[in-house]
Design an enzyme around this catalytic site. Structure first.
Site, short mmCIF file in Angstrom:
data_model
loop_
_atom_site.label_atom_id
_atom_site.label_comp_id
_atom_site.label_asym_id
_atom_site.label_seq_id
_atom_site.Cartn_x
_atom_site.Cartn_y
_atom_site.Cartn_z
N LYS A 74 -2.32 14.00 -1.68
CA LYS A 74 -3.77 13.85 -1.86
C LYS A 74 -4.35 12.77 -0.96
CE LYS A 74 -3.66 15.45 -6.66
NZ LYS A 74 -3.94 15.11 -8.09
N GLY A 75 -3.52 12.16 -0.12
CA GLY A 75 -4.03 11.17 0.81
C GLY A 75 -3.88 9.76 0.28
N ASP B 189 6.96 4.41 4.20
CA ASP B 189 7.26 3.42 5.24
C ASP B 189 6.59 3.80 6.55
OD1 ASP B 189 8.86 1.97 3.48
OD2 ASP B 189 10.68 3.03 4.06
N ASN C 23 13.02 1.30 8.50
CA ASN C 23 12.14 2.46 8.65
C ASN C 23 10.81 2.08 9.27
OD1 ASN C 23 14.14 3.95 7.37
ND2 ASN C 23 13.14 3.90 5.38
N GLY D 180 16.50 1.84 4.87
CA GLY D 180 15.99 0.54 4.46
C GLY D 180 14.54 0.41 4.84
#
Length: 311
Positions: free
Chosen positions: A224-225, A253, A52, A48
């Site tokens: 890719k950040g 999360d 998290n 959830g």
């Protein structure tokens, strides 16, 4: 600063089918589909969005308040939250329902058949928001009950409490009007690049329109950040290299947890996103969303190895 997390609490129940689904489905009988798969076993994990985020924050030394709803089967999860010193005061128990649950069956070709039971998540959490000290609070609204995702941003706006809006997989359910209402006045809108396109399509807002109504737009880009955008500039945030990418589930999360930790420390949004990048890496190195762990000393060393001294 007290952190309030609106979102879901759920059990992830994961099953493995040792064959291929396709070997047991007759294409010419798809209109009367009736199949049964005997699985190798079942693993239950805690999940959830709110759970998290709160879990990762606890690893970072923050004791947040979860605003969510659960069912009659919540006992083990309740024990886990309290083990990590997390407040359960904002969690509503709906006795006639089960806690939200995702049932995932994966075959040997990595195909999945999922079923999601919202259970208690159908009901708003009914937390008394007036208990929040507006001078010492920050909120995040992550995917969960639709009423909470609409009502909590309104309350935060009225009281001048900064909040992060994180619509995620609830974008289609919210629809354009509710999305726009929750976005306008948020301190931060955080989405991945695909979700950003969904938000713009649903609301009719361009990225420029969004930035006229929020202070920051954070767009996560996976390996890719991420990018932090304001009306005046864009700043790219690099990734923290993983020792091994085992399971990307829950990385978003975890990123949000690092972001919240940084903001609670008084860091800029850009600096806070770097903490998010490191926290996300710990998540992808383990299967599941709450299976990883680290000490603050380990986290700091890893951060400084990528981004330099932590100010």
């Amino acid at each position: 600063m007290q952190i309030y997390i609106t979102g879901s609490l759920a059990f992830d129940r994961i099953m493995s089918f040792p064959e291929k689904f396709s070997d047991h489905i007759l294409p010419d009988k798809i209109h009367i589909l009736n199949v049964s798969f005997v699985v190798d076993g079942l693993f239950e994990r805690f999940g959830g969005t709110a759970g998290n985020i709160a879990y990762n924050l606890s690893l970072l030394g923050e004791k947040s308040v979860i605003l969510s709803q659960v069912g009659k089967d919540f006992g083990l999860y309740d024990e886990r939250l309290q083990h990590y010193g997390l407040s359960v005061e904002g969690i509503r128990t709906v006795e006639q329902e089960f806690t939200a649950g995702c049932y995932i069956t994966t075959d040997k070709a990595d195909n999945q058949i999922n079923g999601f039971n919202p259970g208690a998540m159908k009901y708003p959490c009914q937390y008394d928001m007036t208990r929040i000290d507006s001078a010492e609070a920050i909120g995040i609204i992550s995917p969960g009950n639709i009423n909470d995702m609409v009502d909590h941003p309104r309350y935060y706006r009225e009281k001048g409490i900064p909040y992060i809006f994180d619509p995620g997989q609830q974008i289609p359910a919210l629809g354009g009007e509710k999305l726009r209402d929750a976005i306008v006045g948020a301190e931060i809108l955080i989405v991945n690049d695909y979700e950003l396109e969904m938000v713009m399509k649903s609301t009719g807002m361009s990225q420029e329109d969004i930035l006229d109504n929020v202070a920051y737009l954070i767009t996560t880009l996976g390996e890719k950040g991420s990018v932090v955008s304001t009306r005046d500039e864009e700043t790219s945030i690099g990734v923290c290299p993983a020792e091994a990418v085992v399971d990307p589930t829950g990385a978003g999360d975890a990123y949000r947890s690092g972001l919240l930790k940084g903001l609670s420390m008084g860091k800029t949004v850009v600096e806070a996103c770097k903490l998010g990048a490191v926290c996300a890496t710990y998540a992808v190195e383990k299967t599941g969303t709450q299976e990883h762990s680290f000490t603050l000393e380990e986290f700091t060393r890893r951060y400084e190895g990528v981004f330099g001294p932590m100010e």
